[in-house]
Write a protein that holds these residues in place. Structure first.
Motif, mmCIF file in Angstrom:
data_model
loop_
_atom_site.group_PDB
_atom_site.id
_atom_site.type_symbol
_atom_site.label_atom_id
_atom_site.label_comp_id
_atom_site.label_asym_id
_atom_site.label_seq_id
_atom_site.Cartn_x
_atom_site.Cartn_y
_atom_site.Cartn_z
ATOM 1 N N GLY A 168 -1.550 52.037 -55.424
ATOM 2 C CA GLY A 168 -2.733 51.248 -55.106
ATOM 3 C C GLY A 168 -2.544 49.802 -55.504
ATOM 4 N N PRO A 169 -3.584 49.000 -55.426
ATOM 5 C CA PRO A 169 -3.494 47.585 -55.807
ATOM 6 C C PRO A 169 -3.204 47.452 -57.302
ATOM 7 C CG PRO A 169 -5.500 48.034 -54.547
ATOM 8 C CD PRO A 169 -4.926 49.359 -54.920
ATOM 9 N N PRO A 170 -2.338 46.513 -57.692
ATOM 10 C CA PRO A 170 -2.055 46.352 -59.126
ATOM 11 C C PRO A 170 -3.282 45.983 -59.932
ATOM 12 C CG PRO A 170 -1.018 44.608 -57.803
ATOM 13 C CD PRO A 170 -1.514 45.630 -56.855
ATOM 14 N N ALA A 171 -4.206 45.235 -59.336
ATOM 15 C CA ALA A 171 -5.401 44.816 -60.077
ATOM 16 C C ALA A 171 -6.259 46.011 -60.480
ATOM 17 C CB ALA A 171 -6.221 43.845 -59.238
ATOM 18 N N ALA A 172 -6.277 47.056 -59.647
ATOM 19 C CA ALA A 172 -7.083 48.240 -59.970
ATOM 20 C C ALA A 172 -6.539 48.956 -61.201
ATOM 21 C CB ALA A 172 -7.114 49.183 -58.768
ATOM 22 N N LEU A 173 -5.211 48.976 -61.349
ATOM 23 C CA LEU A 173 -4.614 49.585 -62.539
ATOM 24 C C LEU A 173 -4.853 48.704 -63.763
ATOM 25 C CD1 LEU A 173 -2.890 51.907 -63.689
ATOM 26 C CD2 LEU A 173 -0.864 50.533 -63.184
ATOM 27 N N THR A 174 -4.701 47.408 -63.583
ATOM 28 C CA THR A 174 -4.891 46.478 -64.700
ATOM 29 C C THR A 174 -6.319 46.525 -65.233
ATOM 30 O OG1 THR A 174 -3.199 45.031 -63.747
ATOM 31 C CG2 THR A 174 -4.654 44.066 -65.399
ATOM 32 N N SER A 175 -7.279 46.717 -64.340
ATOM 33 C CA SER A 175 -8.691 46.696 -64.757
ATOM 34 C C SER A 175 -9.020 47.812 -65.745
ATOM 35 C CB SER A 175 -9.594 46.808 -63.530
ATOM 36 O OG SER A 175 -9.452 48.074 -62.900
#
Length: 576
Positions: free
Chosen positions: A217-224
């Motif tokens: 998935g999008p990296p930002a979703a994991l980072t969040s």
């Protein structure tokens, strides 16, 4: 979005070893997808199957609409694949390599081949170098030529396996911009990388670990997921390496790294910030919450870093030397014919210091290193190691240092055990001390299962462990590390730096070259070389401060590197 690659239930086994265990994923056209994971996770295996160079044991892959088993030739025509060690022919020129790959891809004269070459040379900025032999290109130029060859047939899917390994930040930025521009034409790009700042800028990531897909998935979703768990402890005047080691041994801490004069810490989901407040207070520091990075999330998802306890450092007695300067470079110059590789370079390295030598490919870093190690004789100037002049007392100087070369100075015709025995002999260790040290290195770096294998057969992370073991065999006072973690995944790099930080706390002096700018943050001071000259020398924080602007008040180390190089270029043009 159109699916460019469909991966369904893919399993790949090599004998009793399962490299991939049931992977399901979709890669979309017109997007840049990062493929990340630790060494041995299965990234290269998956990429080779997407390129129809290897068949799944179970499951199926459709690349550009074609089954990779039933229609492999069609897949080859529709994909561009740049392997990790790109197959350039070093005795051929840039243009001859392009002509060869045009022939291999069936690109003929009737398709405007000269126009294709012009387009690729212009795109990769290699027009001025088309007559140069590939073997004489810098690392960044080789990668650009590899990209040009992979783009020869205008592929629908572009597969790039670690394209930026060993490439300096300036060339890496250029490669990144080139690849980003290809998305506009609808091309699907898969970029395998060990640089997590690159993965963070991808449209999507596939994170593999131990043959399994842990996240898609999008990296930002994991980072969040890490919101409120990343902290910076700053204002530490002394002891930041000791503080990091203590933090990493705490059960509530998932990960931690040095960031200039501060340390960055990530808590586990149930971690308590108040414990960090207490640690910061012990060292006179202050703590603040910071925005999480994709790298924080990556390490967290894989269970955390390796901790802060170094067995090898624990077994090493404290290093004491009778002078404050461990290494001195005095007007070092090296010329090869009319070419000057290092030009009047001077600096001192204090005992117990980590000193970083940075610069673009071809700047003269490795040449300088080799002169300091006594492997190259200077054309002019001199170097001393722990007070020993390399011109007049080379043997005494060399026994004080350990050297881990850029290409891992291991012997492929010898086994792992034989390499350990060879280096123990080179460094003059006598029995029974030789046997004791070899056994200690085997245990410390977990090399037992690989002892009968050639170093060429080892995973990259274990090659790095073996090379470090060989360089530490004789307990050197000074350790030279020439791009020691190039291509190594972030968790293995953390393990490496955990050992280095611990060795420095025991009094070892370290000189290191690296293209990982986050590793430069571990250094007490950094020297930046460009076009054979030393153009900057200061702490990481001071170098960043020098390049801060109103628009970018908090530059990263990579920003500082690029801006200092650009400033040197501008000065050179003005002087001309």
């Amino acid at each position: 979005m159109t699916a460019a690659v469909d991966i369904a239930g893919v399993v790949k086994r090599f004998g009793d070893t399962t490299a991939l265990a049931g992977i399901d994923a979709t890669i979309e056209a017109g997007r840049l997808t990062g493929l990340v994971g630790p060494d041995g996770a299965g990234k290269t295996t998956l990429m080779r199957m997407m390129a129809a160079l290897m068949a799944p044991t179970e499951g199926s892959i459709r690349t550009a609409g074609c089954d990779v088993v039933a229609d492999a030739e069609r897949v080859h025509a529709l994909t561009g694949y740049m392997p990790q060690r790109f197959g350039l022919y070093e005795d051929l020129s840039v243009i001859e390599n392009l002509r060869l790959y045009a022939s291999l891809h069936g690109v003929g004269e009737d398709e405007g081949i000269d126009t294709t070459f012009e387009r690729l040379l212009h795109f990769t900025r290699l027009e001025p170098f088309k007559a140069r032999l590939a073997g004489r290109l810098s690392g960044g130029m080789k990668q650009k030529l590899g990209l040009a060859c992979a783009l020869m047939a205008k592929p629908d899917v572009l597969l790039l396996d670690e394209p930026s390994v060993g490439v300096d930040p300036v060339s890496r930025q250029e490669l990144w911009a080139m690849v980003q521009s290809l998305k506009a034409d609808g091309m699907a790009i898969v970029w395998s990388t060990s640089y997590l700042d690159e993965a963070e800028r991808c449209d999507a990531v596939l994170l593999l670990n131990d043959g399994k897909l842990e996240y898609a998935g999008p990296p930002a979703a994991l980072t969040s997921r890490l919101e409120g768990r990343s902290f910076l402890i700053g204002g530490v005047t002394e002891g930041r390496r000791q503080m990091l080691a203590e933090a990493l041994e705490r059960p509530e801490v998932c990960d931690g790294v040095i960031q200039g004069d501060a340390i960055r810490v990530v808590l586990r989901p149930d971690g308590n910030r108040s414990n960090l407040d207490g640690l910061a207070g012990q060292y006179g520091g202050c703590i603040e919450a910071v925005t999480p990075r994709f790298e924080d999330a990556f390490i967290d998802l894989l269970g955390g870093g390796p901790g802060g306890h170094s067995v090898i450092a624990e077994k090493m007695p404290p290093v004491t030397i009778p002078m404050h300067v461990a290494v001195s470079s005095e007007h070092l110059t090296k010329r090869f014919g009319t070419f000057t590789a290092t030009d009047d370079v001077s600096f001192d390295v204090g005992k117990g210091e980590i000193f970083g030598l940075l610069g673009p490919n071809g700047a003269g870093k490795s040449t300088t290193f080799k002169m300091l190690c006594g492997l190259l004789k200077p054309t002019a100037g001199n170097a001393t190691i722990v007070g020993h002049d390399l011109r007049h007392a080379p043997s005494e100087a060399k026994v004080q240092l350990g050297y881990m070369a850029q290409k891992f100075s291991l012997y492929g015709l010898l086994s792992v055990r034989q390499n350990l025995e060879f280096f123990a002999g080179v460094y003059g260790l006598q029995r029974p001390l030789r046997r004791e040290r070899i056994d200690e290195m085997i245990e410390t770096f977990e090399l037992e299962r690989y002892l009968g294998q050639s170093p060429n057969e080892l995973p990259l992370g274990y090659k790095q462990r073996l090379a470090l073991a060989c360089s530490l065999m004789h307990r050197p006072a000074v350790l030279f590390l020439d791009e020691p973690t190039s291509g190594v995944d972030p968790i293995t790099r953390r393990e490496f730096w955990m050992h280095i930080n611990a060795l420095v706390r025991r009094g070892v002096t370290v000189l290191v070259t690296t293209h990982f700018m986050d590793e430069a943050e571990y250094c007490d001071r950094v020297a930046l070389m460009y076009q054979a000259k030393l153009i900057a020398l200061d702490t990481p924080d001071q170098l960043k401060a020098r390049t801060a602007t109103a628009e970018h008040p908090a530059p990263t180390m990579e920003d500082a590197f690029i801006r200092l190089i650009q400033a040197a270029d501008a000065e050179g043009r003005a002087a001309a």
